[in-house]
Design a protein around this motif. Sequence first.
Motif, PDB file in Angstrom:
ATOM      1  N   VAL A 220       0.849  -1.183   0.000  1.00 51.51           N
ATOM      2  CA  VAL A 220       0.000   0.000   0.000  1.00 51.51           C
ATOM      3  C   VAL A 220       0.892   1.242   0.000  1.00 51.51           C
ATOM      4  CG1 VAL A 220      -1.684   1.343   1.319  1.00 51.51           C
ATOM      5  CG2 VAL A 220      -1.895  -1.139   1.197  1.00 51.51           C
ATOM      6  N   ILE A 221       0.748   2.078  -1.026  1.00 56.17           N
ATOM      7  CA  ILE A 221       1.565   3.288  -1.113  1.00 56.17           C
ATOM      8  C   ILE A 221       0.944   4.427  -0.313  1.00 56.17           C
ATOM      9  CG2 ILE A 221       2.373   5.100  -2.675  1.00 56.17           C
ATOM     10  CD1 ILE A 221       2.913   2.963  -4.761  1.00 56.17           C
ATOM     11  N   SER A 222      -0.381   4.543  -0.376  1.00 55.88           N
ATOM     12  CA  SER A 222      -1.034   5.618   0.389  1.00 55.88           C
ATOM     13  C   SER A 222      -2.373   5.140   0.925  1.00 55.88           C
ATOM     14  CB  SER A 222      -1.236   6.855  -0.487  1.00 55.88           C
ATOM     15  OG  SER A 222      -2.061   6.557  -1.597  1.00 55.88           O
ATOM     16  N   GLN A 223      -2.707   5.605   2.118  1.00 54.71           N
ATOM     17  CA  GLN A 223      -3.978   5.246   2.747  1.00 54.71           C
ATOM     18  C   GLN A 223      -4.275   6.200   3.905  1.00 54.71           C
ATOM     19  OE1 GLN A 223      -4.458   1.819   5.452  1.00 54.71           O
ATOM     20  NE2 GLN A 223      -6.010   1.043   4.042  1.00 54.71           N
ATOM     21  N   ASN A 224      -5.516   6.668   3.962  1.00 48.69           N
ATOM     22  CA  ASN A 224      -5.979   7.520   5.071  1.00 48.69           C
ATOM     23  C   ASN A 224      -5.045   8.695   5.345  1.00 48.69           C
ATOM     24  OD1 ASN A 224      -8.145   5.762   5.429  1.00 48.69           O
ATOM     25  ND2 ASN A 224      -7.047   4.526   6.945  1.00 48.69           N
ATOM     26  N   GLY A 225      -4.593   9.334   4.291  1.00 48.30           N
ATOM     27  CA  GLY A 225      -3.754  10.516   4.445  1.00 48.30           C
ATOM     28  C   GLY A 225      -2.292  10.226   4.670  1.00 48.30           C
ATOM     29  N   LYS A 226      -1.904   8.959   4.770  1.00 45.68           N
ATOM     30  CA  LYS A 226      -0.506   8.589   4.956  1.00 45.68           C
ATOM     31  C   LYS A 226       0.078   8.114   3.629  1.00 45.68           C
ATOM     32  CE  LYS A 226      -0.953   6.971   9.755  1.00 45.68           C
ATOM     33  NZ  LYS A 226      -0.766   5.792  10.645  1.00 45.68           N
ATOM     34  N   THR A 227       1.360   8.386   3.420  1.00 47.76           N
ATOM     35  CA  THR A 227       2.054   7.920   2.230  1.00 47.76           C
ATOM     36  C   THR A 227       3.351   7.235   2.632  1.00 47.76           C
ATOM     37  OG1 THR A 227       1.167   9.714   0.859  1.00 47.76           O
ATOM     38  CG2 THR A 227       3.139   8.591   0.053  1.00 47.76           C
ATOM     39  N   ASN A 228       3.588   6.075   2.070  1.00 47.83           N
ATOM     40  CA  ASN A 228       4.835   5.358   2.305  1.00 47.83           C
ATOM     41  C   ASN A 228       5.866   5.922   1.322  1.00 47.83           C
ATOM     42  OD1 ASN A 228       6.991   3.563   2.429  1.00 47.83           O
ATOM     43  ND2 ASN A 228       5.699   1.759   2.666  1.00 47.83           N
ATOM     44  N   GLU A 229       6.583   6.948   1.750  1.00 47.92           N
ATOM     45  CA  GLU A 229       7.521   7.631   0.864  1.00 47.92           C
ATOM     46  C   GLU A 229       8.676   6.715   0.449  1.00 47.92           C
ATOM     47  OE1 GLU A 229       6.937  10.367  -0.467  1.00 47.92           O
ATOM     48  OE2 GLU A 229       5.379  11.295   0.791  1.00 47.92           O
ATOM     49  N   ILE A 230       9.090   5.830   1.346  1.00 47.01           N
ATOM     50  CA  ILE A 230      10.175   4.900   1.025  1.00 47.01           C
ATOM     51  C   ILE A 230       9.773   4.011  -0.149  1.00 47.01           C
ATOM     52  CG2 ILE A 230      11.549   2.954   1.893  1.00 47.01           C
ATOM     53  CD1 ILE A 230      11.180   4.127   4.715  1.00 47.01           C
ATOM     54  N   LEU A 231       8.591   3.441  -0.050  1.00 45.61           N
ATOM     55  CA  LEU A 231       8.088   2.556  -1.098  1.00 45.61           C
ATOM     56  C   LEU A 231       7.797   3.334  -2.387  1.00 45.61           C
ATOM     57  CD1 LEU A 231       7.005  -0.221  -1.989  1.00 45.61           C
ATOM     58  CD2 LEU A 231       4.784   0.444  -1.042  1.00 45.61           C
ATOM     59  N   LYS A 232       7.220   4.506  -2.258  1.00 44.52           N
ATOM     60  CA  LYS A 232       6.860   5.319  -3.421  1.00 44.52           C
ATOM     61  C   LYS A 232       8.094   5.636  -4.260  1.00 44.52           C
ATOM     62  CE  LYS A 232       4.564   9.632  -4.744  1.00 44.52           C
ATOM     63  NZ  LYS A 232       3.895  10.867  -4.239  1.00 44.52           N
ATOM     64  N   GLU A 233       9.153   6.064  -3.599  1.00 46.59           N
ATOM     65  CA  GLU A 233      10.386   6.407  -4.322  1.00 46.59           C
ATOM     66  C   GLU A 233      11.028   5.169  -4.942  1.00 46.59           C
ATOM     67  OE1 GLU A 233      14.794   8.423  -3.481  1.00 46.59           O
ATOM     68  OE2 GLU A 233      13.227   8.486  -1.933  1.00 46.59           O
ATOM     69  N   TRP A 234      11.096   4.102  -4.163  1.00 44.43           N
ATOM     70  CA  TRP A 234      11.724   2.856  -4.640  1.00 44.43           C
ATOM     71  C   TRP A 234      10.969   2.287  -5.832  1.00 44.43           C
ATOM     72  CZ3 TRP A 234       9.542  -2.065  -4.793  1.00 44.43           C
ATOM     73  CH2 TRP A 234      10.423  -3.120  -5.045  1.00 44.43           C
ATOM     74  N   SER A 235       9.640   2.340  -5.802  1.00 43.76           N
ATOM     75  CA  SER A 235       8.823   1.694  -6.825  1.00 43.76           C
ATOM     76  C   SER A 235       8.952   2.342  -8.190  1.00 43.76           C
ATOM     77  CB  SER A 235       7.351   1.691  -6.400  1.00 43.76           C
ATOM     78  OG  SER A 235       6.825   3.005  -6.378  1.00 43.76           O
ATOM     79  N   GLU A 236       9.506   3.542  -8.251  1.00 46.02           N
ATOM     80  CA  GLU A 236       9.657   4.226  -9.531  1.00 46.02           C
ATOM     81  C   GLU A 236      10.608   3.489 -10.463  1.00 46.02           C
ATOM     82  OE1 GLU A 236      10.793   8.181  -8.531  1.00 46.02           O
ATOM     83  OE2 GLU A 236       8.806   8.734  -7.741  1.00 46.02           O
ATOM     84  N   LYS A 237      11.419   2.578  -9.905  1.00 45.00           N
ATOM     85  CA  LYS A 237      12.354   1.799 -10.718  1.00 45.00           C
ATOM     86  C   LYS A 237      11.681   0.620 -11.402  1.00 45.00           C
ATOM     87  CE  LYS A 237      14.959   1.049  -7.135  1.00 45.00           C
ATOM     88  NZ  LYS A 237      16.062   0.566  -6.270  1.00 45.00           N
ATOM     89  N   TYR A 238      10.456   0.303 -10.977  1.00 43.84           N
ATOM     90  CA  TYR A 238       9.818  -0.921 -11.434  1.00 43.84           C
ATOM     91  C   TYR A 238       8.440  -0.659 -12.037  1.00 43.84           C
ATOM     92  CZ  TYR A 238      13.514  -3.077  -8.679  1.00 43.84           C
ATOM     93  OH  TYR A 238      14.738  -3.447  -8.196  1.00 43.84           O
ATOM     94  N   THR A 239       7.844  -1.713 -12.580  1.00 45.23           N
ATOM     95  CA  THR A 239       6.489  -1.631 -13.119  1.00 45.23           C
ATOM     96  C   THR A 239       5.495  -1.733 -11.969  1.00 45.23           C
ATOM     97  OG1 THR A 239       7.188  -2.690 -15.176  1.00 45.23           O
ATOM     98  CG2 THR A 239       4.826  -2.669 -14.695  1.00 45.23           C
ATOM     99  N   VAL A 240       4.584  -0.784 -11.882  1.00 46.30           N
ATOM    100  CA  VAL A 240       3.594  -0.757 -10.802  1.00 46.30           C
ATOM    101  C   VAL A 240       2.198  -0.966 -11.389  1.00 46.30           C
ATOM    102  CG1 VAL A 240       2.547   0.603  -8.964  1.00 46.30           C
ATOM    103  CG2 VAL A 240       5.007   0.794  -9.411  1.00 46.30           C
ATOM    104  N   HIS A 241       1.465  -1.925 -10.824  1.00 50.72           N
ATOM    105  CA  HIS A 241       0.082  -2.175 -11.219  1.00 50.72           C
ATOM    106  C   HIS A 241      -0.823  -1.779 -10.056  1.00 50.72           C
ATOM    107  CE1 HIS A 241       1.270  -4.577 -14.764  1.00 50.72           C
ATOM    108  NE2 HIS A 241       2.280  -4.951 -14.002  1.00 50.72           N
ATOM    109  N   HIS A 242      -1.764  -0.918 -10.313  1.00 46.61           N
ATOM    110  CA  HIS A 242      -2.688  -0.489  -9.261  1.00 46.61           C
ATOM    111  C   HIS A 242      -3.892  -1.422  -9.233  1.00 46.61           C
ATOM    112  CE1 HIS A 242      -0.560   3.249  -8.319  1.00 46.61           C
ATOM    113  NE2 HIS A 242      -0.289   3.288  -9.605  1.00 46.61           N
ATOM    114  N   LEU A 243      -4.172  -1.969  -8.071  1.00 50.51           N
ATOM    115  CA  LEU A 243      -5.245  -2.947  -7.907  1.00 50.51           C
ATOM    116  C   LEU A 243      -6.526  -2.286  -7.406  1.00 50.51           C
ATOM    117  CD1 LEU A 243      -3.214  -5.788  -6.154  1.00 50.51           C
ATOM    118  CD2 LEU A 243      -3.573  -5.436  -8.597  1.00 50.51           C
TER     119      LEU A 243
END
Length: 249
Positions: A220-243
């Motif tokens: 989960v990258i974001s939920q209830n006003g929170k954002t996982n900045e570590i994951l968000k930045e890291w995931s830019e290197k890869y293919t992301v599929h939104h479920l």
Amino acid sequence: MGGKHKLLPQIEPLFPKEIEVFVDLFCGGLDVSLNVKSEKKICNDLEPHIIDFYTNIQKLSGEEVHNKLMEIVKEYGLSKENADGYNQLRKDYNANPDFLKFYSLIAHSFNHQLRYNGSGEFNMPFGKNRSNYNDKLQVRLQEFVDRIDDSFTFTNKDFRKMEFSVQNKDKTFVYCDPPYLITTATYNENGGWTEKEEESLLRNLDMLNSLGVKFGLSNVISQNGKTNEILKEWSEKYTVHHLNFHYSN
């Protein structure tokens, strides 16, 4: 959060078409492992009671497990209403842990959940008027047990101590459904998953990628006003599929 059964139609098509070794690094309830076609399945989880349950039922048939559970249900008079029977079972289990009593507790606990206190005792309250070992659960359990065949290998390790063979890296796929850093559940509510673990997992996935081993990560990258900045930045290197996760649980 939780089991991936309802999301499988969105997740499974994203996996490689040919998998010979499937590694489920945080296997949980086996929703994904049971539904992936692979010659060998390595299922790991840090929760030792779950892995103990799996390794024991792997030796039995669904009918055998069901019959043994019914003996416990009768012995303690377990039902949706009998809190005393549940509490006695919990007391006996904590004094002498057993994989069948473990499942019997989950079948009758609040929302079928498991939780242990700092002393290692099962402390989930009774699921009054909600949870019991009913006919539907019996059928599901028997089918579940019968599907755990010899292709499964169960391990109980910290994900950082898992070793991966790259001899067959083209046909190996590592799937990760770890605790989510910005959400809270019974398995990570006491600091069981912090930024340290998050960063370590992502480094390990980078390492697998550099070796040519394919992986998938549910998170989960974001939920209830929170954002996982570590994951968000890291995931830019890869293919992301939104479920699409908007379903009633």
